[in-house]
Motif scaffolding. Structure first.
Motif, PDB file in Angstrom:
ATOM      1  N   THR A   6       0.845  -1.186   0.000  1.00 43.58           N
ATOM      2  CA  THR A   6       0.000   0.000   0.000  1.00 43.58           C
ATOM      3  C   THR A   6       0.879   1.233   0.000  1.00 43.58           C
ATOM      4  O   THR A   6       1.860   1.306   0.743  1.00 43.58           O
ATOM      5  N   THR A   7       0.534   2.191  -0.850  1.00 38.41           N
ATOM      6  CA  THR A   7       1.278   3.447  -0.899  1.00 38.41           C
ATOM      7  C   THR A   7       0.305   4.615  -0.951  1.00 38.41           C
ATOM      8  O   THR A   7      -0.874   4.450  -1.227  1.00 38.41           O
ATOM      9  N   VAL A   8       0.829   5.782  -0.693  1.00 43.12           N
ATOM     10  CA  VAL A   8       0.068   7.010  -0.861  1.00 43.12           C
ATOM     11  C   VAL A   8       0.004   7.288  -2.360  1.00 43.12           C
ATOM     12  O   VAL A   8       1.016   7.169  -3.053  1.00 43.12           O
ATOM     13  N   PRO A   9      -1.166   7.676  -2.894  1.00 45.69           N
ATOM     14  CA  PRO A   9      -1.259   7.979  -4.324  1.00 45.69           C
ATOM     15  C   PRO A   9      -0.376   9.174  -4.719  1.00 45.69           C
ATOM     16  O   PRO A   9      -0.236  10.125  -3.947  1.00 45.69           O
ATOM     17  N   HIS A  10       0.183   9.122  -5.902  1.00 46.00           N
ATOM     18  CA  HIS A  10       1.071  10.190  -6.382  1.00 46.00           C
ATOM     19  C   HIS A  10       0.397  11.558  -6.365  1.00 46.00           C
ATOM     20  O   HIS A  10       1.050  12.561  -6.092  1.00 46.00           O
ATOM     21  N   ASN A  11      -0.891  11.611  -6.659  1.00 46.72           N
ATOM     22  CA  ASN A  11      -1.580  12.906  -6.693  1.00 46.72           C
ATOM     23  C   ASN A  11      -1.839  13.483  -5.301  1.00 46.72           C
ATOM     24  O   ASN A  11      -2.357  14.588  -5.181  1.00 46.72           O
ATOM     25  N   MET A  12      -1.446  12.753  -4.267  1.00 44.39           N
ATOM     26  CA  MET A  12      -1.604  13.228  -2.890  1.00 44.39           C
ATOM     27  C   MET A  12      -0.246  13.604  -2.286  1.00 44.39           C
ATOM     28  O   MET A  12      -0.065  13.597  -1.079  1.00 44.39           O
ATOM     29  N   VAL A  13       0.705  13.940  -3.142  1.00 43.73           N
ATOM     30  CA  VAL A  13       2.038  14.362  -2.724  1.00 43.73           C
ATOM     31  C   VAL A  13       2.307  15.745  -3.293  1.00 43.73           C
ATOM     32  O   VAL A  13       2.036  15.991  -4.472  1.00 43.73           O
ATOM     33  N   THR A  14       2.833  16.635  -2.467  1.00 41.43           N
ATOM     34  CA  THR A  14       3.130  17.982  -2.932  1.00 41.43           C
ATOM     35  C   THR A  14       4.393  18.510  -2.267  1.00 41.43           C
ATOM     36  O   THR A  14       4.746  18.093  -1.162  1.00 41.43           O
ATOM     37  N   THR A  15       5.060  19.413  -2.961  1.00 38.50           N
ATOM     38  CA  THR A  15       6.235  20.068  -2.380  1.00 38.50           C
ATOM     39  C   THR A  15       5.825  21.247  -1.498  1.00 38.50           C
ATOM     40  O   THR A  15       6.643  21.761  -0.748  1.00 38.50           O
ATOM     41  N   THR A  16       4.572  21.655  -1.582  1.00 44.12           N
ATOM     42  CA  THR A  16       4.082  22.749  -0.741  1.00 44.12           C
ATOM     43  C   THR A  16       3.653  22.180   0.608  1.00 44.12           C
ATOM     44  O   THR A  16       3.675  20.965   0.819  1.00 44.12           O
ATOM     45  N   PHE A  17       3.214  23.039   1.497  1.00 42.78           N
ATOM     46  CA  PHE A  17       2.820  22.582   2.824  1.00 42.78           C
ATOM     47  C   PHE A  17       1.313  22.537   3.009  1.00 42.78           C
ATOM     48  O   PHE A  17       0.812  22.440   4.123  1.00 42.78           O
ATOM     49  N   GLU A  18       0.608  22.603   1.890  1.00 39.82           N
ATOM     50  CA  GLU A  18      -0.829  22.357   1.902  1.00 39.82           C
ATOM     51  C   GLU A  18      -1.203  21.686   0.590  1.00 39.82           C
ATOM     52  O   GLU A  18      -0.528  21.858  -0.429  1.00 39.82           O
ATOM     53  N   LEU A  19      -2.244  20.903   0.629  1.00 40.30           N
ATOM     54  CA  LEU A  19      -2.699  20.181  -0.550  1.00 40.30           C
ATOM     55  C   LEU A  19      -4.019  20.828  -0.973  1.00 40.30           C
ATOM     56  O   LEU A  19      -4.996  20.807  -0.224  1.00 40.30           O
ATOM     57  N   GLN A  20      -4.012  21.419  -2.145  1.00 33.79           N
ATOM     58  CA  GLN A  20      -5.162  22.181  -2.618  1.00 33.79           C
ATOM     59  C   GLN A  20      -6.450  21.356  -2.540  1.00 33.79           C
ATOM     60  O   GLN A  20      -6.497  20.203  -2.964  1.00 33.79           O
ATOM     61  N   VAL A  30       7.802  12.929   9.877  1.00 32.39           N
ATOM     62  CA  VAL A  30       8.645  12.802   8.686  1.00 32.39           C
ATOM     63  C   VAL A  30       8.662  11.351   8.209  1.00 32.39           C
ATOM     64  O   VAL A  30       8.766  10.421   9.014  1.00 32.39           O
ATOM     65  N   VAL A  31       8.548  11.189   6.891  1.00 38.08           N
ATOM     66  CA  VAL A  31       8.710   9.882   6.259  1.00 38.08           C
ATOM     67  C   VAL A  31       9.812   9.995   5.217  1.00 38.08           C
ATOM     68  O   VAL A  31      10.112  11.091   4.742  1.00 38.08           O
ATOM     69  N   ARG A  32      10.432   8.866   4.893  1.00 44.69           N
ATOM     70  CA  ARG A  32      11.550   8.920   3.958  1.00 44.69           C
ATOM     71  C   ARG A  32      11.659   7.641   3.161  1.00 44.69           C
ATOM     72  O   ARG A  32      11.137   6.608   3.546  1.00 44.69           O
ATOM     73  N   GLY A  33      12.338   7.768   2.046  1.00 42.48           N
ATOM     74  CA  GLY A  33      12.713   6.629   1.220  1.00 42.48           C
ATOM     75  C   GLY A  33      14.167   6.823   0.841  1.00 42.48           C
ATOM     76  O   GLY A  33      14.533   7.883   0.338  1.00 42.48           O
ATOM     77  N   ILE A  34      14.989   5.839   1.104  1.00 43.71           N
ATOM     78  CA  ILE A  34      16.429   5.953   0.855  1.00 43.71           C
ATOM     79  C   ILE A  34      16.863   4.868  -0.132  1.00 43.71           C
ATOM     80  O   ILE A  34      16.483   3.709   0.016  1.00 43.71           O
ATOM     81  N   VAL A  35      17.666   5.266  -1.110  1.00 36.58           N
ATOM     82  CA  VAL A  35      18.250   4.329  -2.060  1.00 36.58           C
ATOM     83  C   VAL A  35      19.728   4.669  -2.181  1.00 36.58           C
ATOM     84  O   VAL A  35      20.095   5.835  -2.317  1.00 36.58           O
ATOM     85  N   HIS A  78       6.405   4.147   3.087  1.00 37.25           N
ATOM     86  CA  HIS A  78       6.613   4.512   4.491  1.00 37.25           C
ATOM     87  C   HIS A  78       5.445   5.354   4.995  1.00 37.25           C
ATOM     88  O   HIS A  78       4.939   5.139   6.104  1.00 37.25           O
ATOM     89  N   ALA A  79       4.980   6.305   4.180  1.00 37.03           N
ATOM     90  CA  ALA A  79       3.852   7.163   4.576  1.00 37.03           C
ATOM     91  C   ALA A  79       2.597   6.323   4.824  1.00 37.03           C
ATOM     92  O   ALA A  79       1.891   6.519   5.816  1.00 37.03           O
ATOM     93  N   ALA A  80       2.306   5.389   3.937  1.00 37.12           N
ATOM     94  CA  ALA A  80       1.135   4.525   4.118  1.00 37.12           C
ATOM     95  C   ALA A  80       1.271   3.668   5.369  1.00 37.12           C
ATOM     96  O   ALA A  80       0.295   3.452   6.099  1.00 37.12           O
ATOM     97  N   GLU A  81       2.487   3.204   5.648  1.00 33.88           N
ATOM     98  CA  GLU A  81       2.724   2.378   6.841  1.00 33.88           C
ATOM     99  C   GLU A  81       2.405   3.115   8.135  1.00 33.88           C
ATOM    100  O   GLU A  81       1.990   2.497   9.111  1.00 33.88           O
ATOM    101  N   VAL A  82       2.598   4.433   8.163  1.00 31.78           N
ATOM    102  CA  VAL A  82       2.311   5.198   9.385  1.00 31.78           C
ATOM    103  C   VAL A  82       0.876   5.728   9.391  1.00 31.78           C
ATOM    104  O   VAL A  82       0.481   6.426  10.318  1.00 31.78           O
ATOM    105  N   GLY A  83       0.095   5.407   8.358  1.00 33.73           N
ATOM    106  CA  GLY A  83      -1.312   5.769   8.330  1.00 33.73           C
ATOM    107  C   GLY A  83      -1.659   7.033   7.569  1.00 33.73           C
ATOM    108  O   GLY A  83      -2.777   7.538   7.669  1.00 33.73           O
TER     109      GLY A  83
END
Length: 120
Positions: A6-20, A30-35, A78-83
């Motif tokens: 399970t992941t957060v949908p791409h359209n629910m990600v933004t570089t701003t601090f509010e989602l229109q 904070v969530v992260r993905g490291i490669v 990671h975001a989906a894992e924390v709810g």
């Protein structure tokens, strides 16, 4: 049998601090993905040959795109894992760990958002 991630949908990600059109109702932190990737010997030789003619070094461009995409997808898992159902303030960072080995980090703030109700 494959396990569905399970992941957060791409359209629910933004570089701003509010989602229109949505309001943040819970901040999950904070969530992260490291490669961490290294260049292959073959890829390095091929890219070196591309530098002789100039322009876009497509082998490295593709490596960077793939690495950033993988880090981004890991952040969404990671975001989906924390709810969370959204990520705000999404960013990337990259660090060269050693010659030819780079860490790419995608990070942001995991949040729960609700669609704003129109006011009359």
């Amino acid at each position: 049998m494959s396990k569905k991630t399970t992941t957060v949908p791409h359209n629910m990600v933004t570089t701003t601090f509010e989602l229109q059109g949505h309001q943040v109702v819970r901040n999950l932190g904070v969530v992260r993905g490291i490669v961490v990737r290294s260049r292959s010997v073959v890829g390095t030789i091929g890219a070196s040959l591309q530098t002789l003619v100039g322009g876009d070094i497509s082998l490295f461009t593709q490596l960077c795109e793939d690495t950033r995409n993988d880090a981004f997808e890991r952040m969404l898992v990671h975001a989906a894992e924390v709810g969370a159902n959204a990520v705000i303030g999404a960013r990337y960072d990259a660090t060269e760990i050693m010659n030819g080995v780079t860490e790419v980090l995608a990070y942001g703030t995991a949040v729960v958002v609700e669609r704003k109700t129109p006011t009359t």
